[in-house]
Design an enzyme around this catalytic site. Structure first.
Site, mmCIF file in Angstrom:
data_model
loop_
_atom_site.group_PDB
_atom_site.id
_atom_site.type_symbol
_atom_site.label_atom_id
_atom_site.label_comp_id
_atom_site.label_asym_id
_atom_site.label_seq_id
_atom_site.Cartn_x
_atom_site.Cartn_y
_atom_site.Cartn_z
ATOM 1 N N ALA A 39 5.047 -15.063 -18.312
ATOM 2 C CA ALA A 39 5.378 -16.231 -19.128
ATOM 3 C C ALA A 39 4.092 -16.697 -19.802
ATOM 4 O O ALA A 39 3.006 -16.517 -19.263
ATOM 5 C CB ALA A 39 5.969 -17.324 -18.256
ATOM 6 N N THR A 40 4.228 -17.292 -20.963
ATOM 7 C CA THR A 40 3.012 -17.559 -21.737
ATOM 8 C C THR A 40 2.683 -19.036 -21.911
ATOM 9 O O THR A 40 2.151 -19.635 -20.994
ATOM 10 C CB THR A 40 3.063 -16.813 -23.076
ATOM 11 O OG1 THR A 40 4.339 -17.032 -23.689
ATOM 12 C CG2 THR A 40 2.889 -15.323 -22.878
#
Length: 284
Positions: A56-57
């Site tokens: 996830a960023t």
């Protein structure tokens, strides 16, 4: 051979003994293999071979006079590939708080689910709500327990925010992989695109933001992050995939409907046609 308790339908004795109000501590003593990351093979080199765990960023959070707004992009990556375009990274922790994740998605989501149970378990055991700072400290302990996996490359770092009912303000807490907890003021961002998002937040934040304007600032910051970071996804008007945006105020947690976030995304995208770099801050 099955135990006598399994025949009678009774709970095992461990569930009947008075103990800690922490569900995480109870699970660690009763069945530690169920804790986040424990089921993964401990390898000195991290993930085996060329296996890439989805990551996830970018997450952003912004305070405003009535509370706090948290938002996250929808992209997950595995190496140089897009693993998922519509992953959700912002979650309701309880009535007055939100938590989001960056890093190894699988471990991060396990930590979020355990954190949600941890808060609910405390309230049932103690008969009262845990303070916002207490929740932040509980989350720090859980992150510290994942240090072994983090040292092998499976890092999951949350961003925690909520409405402090005692101080009547929105507050933001960030963490490092070792479980260090830090209170952030005004705004913050984590994840691969955070360096670009923070630049936007610095220019756009002001102390008199409304909830809607704070949400717009978050979407602008995520757009700037996506503009320069390939692991961050911008608003996808074709697929109608927009950032997840949530507010936490004295009225509680509220996730903005897709239609409302879509309208904010269109405002941002339309504005970039005339000014690709986004809104500019006055020099004086």
């Amino acid at each position: 051979m099955a135990s006598h308790d399994s025949y009678t339908g009774r709970l095992p004795g461990a569930f009947m003994n008075p103990g800690t109000s922490s569900f995480t501590e109870f699970l660690a003593s009763y069945n530690p293999d169920l804790l986040p990351g424990r089921h993964m093979t401990a390898l000195a080199g991290g993930m085996p071979g060329n296996v890439e765990a989805p990551h996830a960023t970018t997450i952003v959070a912004v305070t405003f006079p009535g509370g706090v707004v948290m938002a996250g992009d929808r992209r997950a990556t595995a190496g140089n590939m897009i693993a998922q375009r519509d992953v959700e990274k912002v979650f309701r922790a309880d009535e007055f708080s939100a938590v989001a994740i960056a890093g190894t998605a699988g471990i991060g989501m396990e930590i979020v689910r355990l954190f949600q149970v941890e808060i609910e378990h405390y309230e049932k055991m103690e008969g009262r709500t845990l303070s916002l700072e207490g929740k932040a400290n509980r989350l720090a302990t859980m992150i510290r327990a994942n240090l072994g996996m983090a040292m092998q490359g499976l890092v999951a770092v949350p961003l925690f925010a909520g409405y402090d009912t005692e101080r009547e303000v929105g507050r933001i807490f960030s963490y490092d992989p070792a479980g260090g907890r830090y209170e952030e003021h005004e705004h913050h961002s984590i994840g691969s695109g955070s360096v670009f998002a923070r630049g936007a937040l610095k220019k756009l934040w002001r102390p008199d933001l409304s909830a809607q304007d704070a949400a717009l600032v978050c979407v602008q910051a995520l757009y700037d992050a996506a503009d320069d970071d390939s692991a961050t996804g911008g608003p996808d008007l074709i697929r109608k995939i927009y950032p997840v945006v949530a507010t936490v105020t004295a009225d509680g947690f509220r996730r903005l409907p897709e239609e409302e976030v879509g309208e904010l995304a269109r405002i941002v995208v339309d504005g970039r046609h005339d000014s690709p770099g986004g809104p500019t801050a006055p020099l004086r």
